[in-house]
Design a protein around this motif. Structure first.
Motif, PDB file in Angstrom:
ATOM      1  N   LEU A 129       0.819  -1.208   0.000  1.00  0.00           N
ATOM      2  CA  LEU A 129       0.000   0.000   0.000  1.00  0.00           C
ATOM      3  C   LEU A 129       0.854   1.260   0.000  1.00  0.00           C
ATOM      4  CD1 LEU A 129      -2.522  -1.109   2.766  1.00  0.00           C
ATOM      5  CD2 LEU A 129      -3.037  -0.906   0.321  1.00  0.00           C
ATOM      6  N   TRP A 252      -7.868  -3.286   1.373  1.00  0.00           N
ATOM      7  CA  TRP A 252      -7.969  -2.036   2.128  1.00  0.00           C
ATOM      8  C   TRP A 252      -9.284  -1.319   1.837  1.00  0.00           C
ATOM      9  CZ3 TRP A 252      -4.723   0.297   5.734  1.00  0.00           C
ATOM     10  CH2 TRP A 252      -4.976   1.645   6.017  1.00  0.00           C
ATOM     11  N   ALA A 256     -12.218   0.133   4.203  1.00  0.00           N
ATOM     12  CA  ALA A 256     -12.088   1.570   4.468  1.00  0.00           C
ATOM     13  C   ALA A 256     -13.445   2.235   4.653  1.00  0.00           C
ATOM     14  CB  ALA A 256     -11.311   2.237   3.335  1.00  0.00           C
ATOM     15  N   LEU A 270      -8.009  -3.211   9.044  1.00  0.00           N
ATOM     16  CA  LEU A 270      -7.078  -2.287   8.395  1.00  0.00           C
ATOM     17  C   LEU A 270      -5.733  -2.287   9.114  1.00  0.00           C
ATOM     18  CD1 LEU A 270      -9.412   0.781   7.682  1.00  0.00           C
ATOM     19  CD2 LEU A 270      -8.558  -0.895   6.021  1.00  0.00           C
ATOM     20  N   LEU A 273      -3.690  -5.178   7.931  1.00  0.00           N
ATOM     21  CA  LEU A 273      -3.078  -4.887   6.629  1.00  0.00           C
ATOM     22  C   LEU A 273      -1.875  -3.974   6.809  1.00  0.00           C
ATOM     23  CD1 LEU A 273      -6.274  -4.329   4.452  1.00  0.00           C
ATOM     24  CD2 LEU A 273      -4.729  -6.297   4.369  1.00  0.00           C
TER      25      LEU A 273
END
Length: 471
Positions: A129, A252, A256, A270, A273
């Protein structure tokens, strides 16, 4: 027609949200997807290498459906890519960047060789990310504590996932390809392959199905229920993230929006991740985390690195006499997977109660996990052992009995994996004896073993070692 572009396929076995694929298509010519079983991948352990091969075979079928095909070769990455380029007239190669040292070193060598050959080589961000150098402390350095890393990234906008392309532009003629099935990647798994095969879920479509079912059915309670060992409360996406069958950005964005709307389980997801991101952040900035003690001074800690002791052998075989530890180790051997809470329990038991170096455990996981990830695996072991990041209090010693009472209070998880002493053992518990090497000489009719270490004594020994450490 423009010159072909080679899309170097690695651990990104997907069509959706694949920046390297998008870059190859954008070049305007035919796209030649090439997978190379190279020197880095050849070094993988039995279960991850076998699972990777299954993913490659599945992805080849997806490419066929998109009007393309996967060219599979085995050998040094540089030699293979140059050969394919020479045979097809390709003047460009595109791939998604990697951040662990073995892959990064290989990629650097490939880049140099391509440049020398007059071929345009370029990597793009697609497997994380936040690229490791893009997230910094206020002092301009890399993060060393996860909590601070999370605060830095939680508000960063993550680009929307790229759409899945339609039919890929194909060359007039395809180069020769090997058949992955001929490579014998299952051979190191021996007879266990038929058992573990029942527990793997393969491919991009399966990854999407898992993400969707998790988001709809389990995400809301993820933070509350994820540590309960017998429940199906986690996403089980680690297998797909490890081999790039789904992108971290896709995962994600699935969480989100619920997080913004106050979903109780979305934020913990999250954070998991982001924990994976933190592992690659450290693997890039402090590459020794993969195989050496991350914290200074821990080389003098009195761990044993003898992986042939009776105690370590019992740990590997799930015969320590500590039921929660044994259940977890058997789950690993039968399924190629272990619940994350269980990973912490068995790692603490090995490194603290048995005072054995985390590298011994890391190597076993590296051989047995179908979701093996070099950065996450190494950081997880070092976090639990005390030598890694976020290890304060480093002297934390998990009490296996207390962990079982808290996260498997009715014993359902233990019964699922331990056959000895049960009047009617479960099928999963019995399958362990079908998977293990015959040379281990194990039978479900064996008596369950006495503990290899008294838990109180093991804890006291570990705490004494931490207290008297000379660093």
């Amino acid at each position: 027609m423009r010159d072909p572009v080679i899309w170097w396929v690695r651990k990104d076995l997907r069509l959706s949200d694949n920046p390297a694929l998008a870059a190859a298509v954008e070049a305007g010519g035919p796209v030649i997807p090439v997978f190379v079983l190279d020197e880095v991948f050849e070094a993988y352990g039995a279960a991850p290498l076998w699972r990777f091969g299954l993913g490659v075979e599945s992805f080849a079928k997806s490419l066929n459906a998109a009007g393309s095909r996967l060219i599979c070769r085995r050998g040094p990455a540089t030699e293979v890519l140059l050969d394919v380029a020479a045979r097809t007239g390709a003047r460009a190669v595109r791939w998604n960047r990697a951040y662990d040292a073995p892959q990064a070193a290989r990629d650097d060598a490939v880049m140099v060789a391509l440049e020398e050959a007059g071929i345009d080589g370029a990597s793009v961000a697609g497997n994380v990310l936040f690229e490791p150098w893009s997230v910094q402390t206020r002092a301009g350095t890399h993060f060393q504590v996860y909590a601070a890393f999370w605060r830095a990234v939680e508000g960063i906008d993550v680009a929307s996932p790229l759409p899945r392309p339609g039919r890929l532009p194909a060359p007039a003629a395809w180069p020769a390809s090997a058949d992955v099935a001929d490579w014998g990647l299952a051979r190191p798994m021996r007879r266990g392959v038929s058992v573990v095969d029942r527990h793997v879920t393969i491919g991009e479509d399966a990854a999407w199905d898992r993400l969707e079912s998790f988001a709809e059915e389990r995400m809301e309670n993820y933070g509350e229920r994820r540590d309960y060992l017998a429940e199906s409360a986690t996403s089980r996406l680690s297998e797909h993230l490890a081999w790039g069958e789904i992108s971290p950005a896709t995962c994600w964005h699935a969480a989100a929006r619920p997080a913004r709307e106050g979903g109780q389980g979305a934020v913990p997801f999250l954070k998991e991740l982001a924990w994976r991101e933190f592992a690659y952040h450290l693997a890039w900035h402090t590459p020794w985390i993969l195989d050496r003690n991350w914290r200074e001074g821990w080389d003098r800690f009195p761990w044993s690195e003898d992986d042939g002791t009776t105690e370590v052998r019992a740990w590997r075989q799930g015969r320590t006499g500590v039921r929660i530890v044994d259940a977890a180790m058997r789950e690993l051997y039968v399924t190629g997977y272990m619940h994350n809470r269980a990973r912490m329990i068995v790692a603490s038991f090995l490194t603290k109660h048995l005072m054995t170096h985390w590298r011994v455990g890391r190597r076993w996981f590296e051989d047995c996990l179908t979701d093996w990830d070099p950065a996450s695996n190494a950081m997880g072991w070092q976090w639990t052992a005390g030598s890694g990041p976020d290890a304060a209090p480093y002297f934390r010693v998990f009490n296996p009995d207390a962990q079982q009472r808290r996260f498997d209070g009715d014993g359902a998880y233990v019964r699922r994996w331990i056959a000895e002493g049960e009047a009617a053992p479960s099928a999963t518990a019995l399958s362990y004896f079908d998977a293990v090497p015959k040379s281990w000489g194990l039978s479900p009719t064996d008596a369950y073993p006495e503990p290899v270490v008294d838990l109180a004594e093991g804890r006291a020994r570990a705490l004494a070692a931490y207290k008297s450490r000379s660093f």
